[in-house]
Design a protein around this motif. Structure first.
Motif, mmCIF file in Angstrom:
data_model
loop_
_atom_site.group_PDB
_atom_site.id
_atom_site.type_symbol
_atom_site.label_atom_id
_atom_site.label_comp_id
_atom_site.label_asym_id
_atom_site.label_seq_id
_atom_site.Cartn_x
_atom_site.Cartn_y
_atom_site.Cartn_z
ATOM 1 N N SER A 60 0.766 -1.333 0.038
ATOM 2 C CA SER A 60 0.095 0.020 0.005
ATOM 3 C C SER A 60 0.890 1.238 -0.116
ATOM 4 O O SER A 60 1.742 1.395 0.927
ATOM 5 C CB SER A 60 -1.013 -0.080 1.164
ATOM 6 N N LEU A 61 0.655 2.107 -0.778
ATOM 7 C CA LEU A 61 1.602 3.221 -0.901
ATOM 8 C C LEU A 61 0.429 4.441 -0.990
ATOM 9 O O LEU A 61 -0.437 4.574 -1.642
ATOM 10 C CB LEU A 61 1.989 3.558 -2.365
ATOM 11 N N GLN A 62 0.677 5.533 -0.154
ATOM 12 C CA GLN A 62 -0.081 6.551 -0.013
ATOM 13 C C GLN A 62 0.591 7.797 0.110
ATOM 14 O O GLN A 62 1.756 7.748 0.829
ATOM 15 C CB GLN A 62 -0.731 6.500 1.411
ATOM 16 N N LEU A 63 0.190 8.844 -0.663
ATOM 17 C CA LEU A 63 0.972 10.270 -0.583
ATOM 18 C C LEU A 63 0.619 10.791 0.513
ATOM 19 O O LEU A 63 -0.414 11.304 0.785
ATOM 20 C CB LEU A 63 0.489 10.881 -1.927
ATOM 21 N N LEU A 64 1.715 11.236 1.534
ATOM 22 C CA LEU A 64 1.389 12.045 2.822
ATOM 23 C C LEU A 64 1.490 13.330 2.327
ATOM 24 O O LEU A 64 0.813 14.318 3.014
ATOM 25 C CB LEU A 64 2.196 11.353 3.675
ATOM 26 N N ARG A 65 2.372 13.906 1.632
ATOM 27 C CA ARG A 65 2.672 15.154 1.457
ATOM 28 C C ARG A 65 3.146 15.325 0.037
ATOM 29 O O ARG A 65 3.947 14.689 -0.699
ATOM 30 C CB ARG A 65 3.675 15.901 2.285
ATOM 31 N N ALA A 66 2.881 16.731 -0.698
ATOM 32 C CA ALA A 66 3.162 16.688 -2.032
ATOM 33 C C ALA A 66 4.492 17.359 -1.972
ATOM 34 O O ALA A 66 4.991 17.861 -0.977
ATOM 35 C CB ALA A 66 2.186 17.465 -2.519
ATOM 36 N N ALA A 76 -3.746 10.585 -2.223
ATOM 37 C CA ALA A 76 -3.653 9.530 -3.563
ATOM 38 C C ALA A 76 -3.195 8.059 -2.805
ATOM 39 O O ALA A 76 -2.245 8.238 -1.940
ATOM 40 C CB ALA A 76 -2.849 9.862 -4.530
ATOM 41 N N THR A 77 -3.753 6.911 -2.978
ATOM 42 C CA THR A 77 -3.368 5.812 -2.429
ATOM 43 C C THR A 77 -3.394 4.537 -3.682
ATOM 44 O O THR A 77 -4.125 4.805 -4.489
ATOM 45 C CB THR A 77 -4.426 5.013 -1.453
ATOM 46 N N LEU A 78 -2.436 3.805 -3.487
ATOM 47 C CA LEU A 78 -2.262 2.635 -4.380
ATOM 48 C C LEU A 78 -2.252 1.354 -3.560
ATOM 49 O O LEU A 78 -1.314 1.585 -2.599
ATOM 50 C CB LEU A 78 -1.170 2.725 -5.363
ATOM 51 N N THR A 79 -3.102 0.250 -3.757
ATOM 52 C CA THR A 79 -2.757 -1.000 -2.997
ATOM 53 C C THR A 79 -2.932 -2.066 -3.873
ATOM 54 O O THR A 79 -3.782 -2.239 -4.927
ATOM 55 C CB THR A 79 -3.985 -0.968 -1.848
#
Length: 151
Positions: A60-66, A76-79
């Motif tokens: 699981s990948l999640q953008l925490l800060r731009a 944005a998340t990708l799992t």
């Protein structure tokens, strides 16, 4: 900084909760702001033993800060699930002890290399990976030949 926390107990694939990424059997890898990108990313891996095909991981990948340091209102998340013939947790630990890389860099390199190389193995007839095959193979052979005291 890149940090890793892990409780590496395997869970039967049929009994797993696909939404449970915390707790036993989970590894959380978090990367803080770097001076170049200032992007915060959190990667979570959970290992499940699958007897016939290897280990199944939930990534699981999640953008925490731009890039500008702002937190997105809806990150944005990708799992996805990834099957690998190796125990990625053990590989991270071996790379930390043998490569001379900082612990965080060793974890980043191990996870990235293993995700890519496993896809290359499954896609052995895909010409997309042809330019990488020899170099990745040589790199892995060199890694396997390093002694644990390379730090």
């Amino acid at each position: 900084m890149f940090s890793v926390g892990a409780g590496c107990d395997g869970v039967d694939a049929n009994q797993r909760d696909p939404n449970a990424l915390h707790g036993d059997g989970a590894i959380i890898i978090s990367r803080g702001a770097s001076t170049a990108t200032r992007v915060f990313v959190q990667l979570k891996l959970r290992r499940y033993a699958v007897p016939s095909t290897g280990y199944t991981y939930q990534v699981s990948l999640q953008l925490l800060r731009a890039r500008d340091g702002e937190r997105p209102e809806e990150p944005a998340t990708l799992t996805f699930e990834h099957v690998n013939h190796d125990d990625l947790f053990a590989i991270v630990e071996r790379m930390r002890g043998s490569t001379g890389l900082a612990p965080d860099a060793a974890a980043e390199a191990a996870i990235g290399l293993k995700l890519l190389s496993e896809v290359m193995i499954r896609e052995k007839h895909n010409p997309l990976f042809d330019p990488l095959r020899n170099g990745v193979r040589e790199f892995i052979v060199k890694l396997k030949g390093l002694s644990p005291s390379a730090q």
